[in-house]
Design a protein around this motif. Structure first.
Motif, PDB file in Angstrom:
ATOM      1  N   LEU A 121      -6.615   3.834  -4.468  1.00 13.17           N
ATOM      2  CA  LEU A 121      -6.018   3.491  -3.175  1.00 13.17           C
ATOM      3  C   LEU A 121      -7.060   2.930  -2.217  1.00 13.17           C
ATOM      4  O   LEU A 121      -6.782   1.980  -1.460  1.00 13.17           O
ATOM      5  N   TYR A 152       0.828  -1.204   0.000  1.00 10.23           N
ATOM      6  CA  TYR A 152       0.000   0.000   0.000  1.00 10.23           C
ATOM      7  C   TYR A 152       0.865   1.257   0.000  1.00 10.23           C
ATOM      8  O   TYR A 152       0.573   2.223  -0.720  1.00 10.23           O
ATOM      9  N   ARG A 207      -6.929  -0.761  -0.585  1.00 12.43           N
ATOM     10  CA  ARG A 207      -6.983  -0.974   0.868  1.00 12.43           C
ATOM     11  C   ARG A 207      -8.090  -1.968   1.225  1.00 12.43           C
ATOM     12  O   ARG A 207      -7.890  -2.872   2.055  1.00 12.43           O
ATOM     13  N   THR A 250       2.542   1.734  -3.397  1.00 12.00           N
ATOM     14  CA  THR A 250       1.510   2.094  -4.375  1.00 12.00           C
ATOM     15  C   THR A 250       1.085   3.552  -4.185  1.00 12.00           C
ATOM     16  O   THR A 250       0.888   4.297  -5.158  1.00 12.00           O
ATOM     17  N   TYR A 251       0.965   3.982  -2.914  1.00 12.21           N
ATOM     18  CA  TYR A 251       0.619   5.377  -2.625  1.00 12.21           C
ATOM     19  C   TYR A 251       1.696   6.326  -3.158  1.00 12.21           C
ATOM     20  O   TYR A 251       1.388   7.343  -3.793  1.00 12.21           O
TER      21      TYR A 251
END
Length: 454
Positions: A150, A27, A154, A30-31
């Motif tokens: 995102l 995560y 998640r 990727t963010y």
């Protein structure tokens, strides 16, 4: 808590921890990639807008129309262009959602290009230089598409985490049950072993794994327990036999004496015989108590520093005085360089008991009632030998002679209980020593004691 449950929880926590760290890393990266990609698009759009506005033939109103028709997944964008006097010369919207101060404009000119966050807006500022002048382009927008991706990522990671954790917990429960199944089988087999069937042994399917080694350890423990029970039964049977003989003799003599009137001399003879049996019984009980007291684990009894030559000399003197027929020859082959070579940490009373037994046995079993005691001491050890000239001990009895109540085939004509040598061995081992049986030339037996210096 059962081991199976504990293993399942530990395995589940381990896998869950790995998943949490992995998913957080996915995560996070990727963010970062999403933010970096959005800033790149904002920078490209800002440069394009500045280049179009710098063309003399492009009307600002036409540029607004072009911006509205070409959003390129950039939502709520605010394009602001300032001249060198910080005057706004172009804006694509009438309602600004970002705030630009003179400070930020000066920072953009100094750094040529900056980026920052203004609430939910991502902002880039570019200092644009062209032939007709210099402008500062500020472009801010919301990355709704990236934020939606995102959020979806998640949610998907959370669902995968719960699903995988459930599978891991179930799999851990099943595999822990299978892994502990041999232990359950061993426990059931051990519970079925009673004092009546101590000869039963556990099956060892595989001696290479931990379960096989544990089973082998249980079998060795059962061997020791069976041996202890056998020794205990033998000990009780021998004690009963040894106690029964003098009691039976005393009872028989007294009953015979009561059958009719006896002369005073006959009564005296009977009483003397009974007293002799009582003394034998008392000596047996004392030997049993001493045997029960002495153990290899009772190191707290060793409190003094004693000289073995002095104990041997005192023992020889006392035994010679108590029995005038005994001849005890004492010899030191070579005097040690240091007196401390004759000393050990020990218990003088116990050592005296051991030496008395060996001297007395040597005298009893020798034809001339004599025993030779030799002492050899050096820096490493103390060696004491007790040599007699009797019939000797056959080789088959060497491993059995130190068992309580065991008597060799050559001792039938000599009184004794068979406890003395067992007591001697325990005392010597308590003092970290060793005892060995060797044949004596030309006849007899030699007991060799050795104490190491520490």
């Amino acid at each position: 808590m059962q081991i199976r449950t504990r293993l399942t929880i530990q395995f589940g926590l381990l896998v869950s921890g790995i998943l949490v760290v992995s998913f957080m890393a996915i995560y996070y990266f990727t963010y970062l990639n999403t933010v970096e990609d959005f800033y790149d698009r904002l920078r490209s759009k800002a440069v394009s807008s500045a280049e179009l506005l710098s063309e003399p033939k492009i009307d600002p109103q036409l540029l607004k129309v072009f911006d509205r028709s070409n959003r390129n997944l950039i939502y709520n964008e605010n394009i602001l262009i300032f001249n060198e006097r910080n005057r706004l010369i172009y804006s694509n919207t009438d309602s600004l959602s970002i705030h630009v101060s003179n400070y930020w404009l000066n920072e953009i000119r100094r750094a040529d290009q900056i980026r920052y966050r203004d609430g939910d807006y991502y902002v880039v500022g570019i200092y644009n230089k062209y032939a007709f002048g210099k402008t500062v382009v500020v472009l801010g927008a919301q990355d709704l598409y990236g934020q939606a991706n995102l959020d979806n990522l998640r949610t998907m990671l959370a669902i995968i985490f719960l699903f995988v954790t459930a599978i891991v917990a179930f799999a851990g429960l099943v595999f822990s049950q299978r892994a502990l199944l041999p232990i359950s089988r061993v426990m059931n087999e051990v519970e079925g072993i009673l004092p009546q069937n101590l000869s039963t042994r556990l099956e060892v399917p595989n001696q290479q794994d931990e379960i096989g080694r544990l089973t082998t350890t249980f079998n060795k423990l059962l061997d020791r327990i069976e041996y202890a029970f056998r020794i205990q039964k033998t000990f009780i049977a021998n004690v009963s036999h040894e106690l029964k003989n003098p009691l039976t003799k005393m009872s028989s003599q007294l009953e015979v004496s009561l059958l009719k009137e006896r002369t005073q001399e006959e009564y005296r003879t009977t009483i003397s015989s009974v007293l002799e049996d009582i003394q034998e019984l008392s000596q047996l009980s004392n030997s049993l108590m001493e045997l029960a007291k002495v153990s290899e684990n009772q190191r707290e009894m060793l409190t003094d520093r004693v000289r073995l030559d002095e104990i041997l000399w005192d023992t020889r003197t006392n035994l010679s005085q108590s029995n005038k027929t005994y001849k005890i020859l004492y010899a030191i082959e070579e005097l040690p360089e240091e007196d401390t070579w004759l000393e050990i940490i020990g218990n003088a009373t116990l050592l005296r008991t051991a030496f008395i037994n060996l001297m007395e046995n040597g005298c009893k079993f020798s034809d001339n009632n004599s025993v030779l005691v030799q002492l050899i001491a050096d820096q490493k050890s103390i060696r004491i030998e007790f040599s007699d000239t009797g019939k000797g001990i056959v080789a088959e009895d060497h491993n059995l002679i130190f068992q309580p109540f065991y008597r060799g085939i050559n001792t039938a004509n000599v009184k004794g209980s068979g406890i003395g040598l067992s007591l001697v061995e325990r005392i010597i081992k308590l003092h970290n020593g060793s005892i060995a049986i060797l044949p004596n030339q030309p006849s007899g037996t030699r007991f060799v004691l050795e104490f190491l210096h520490f």
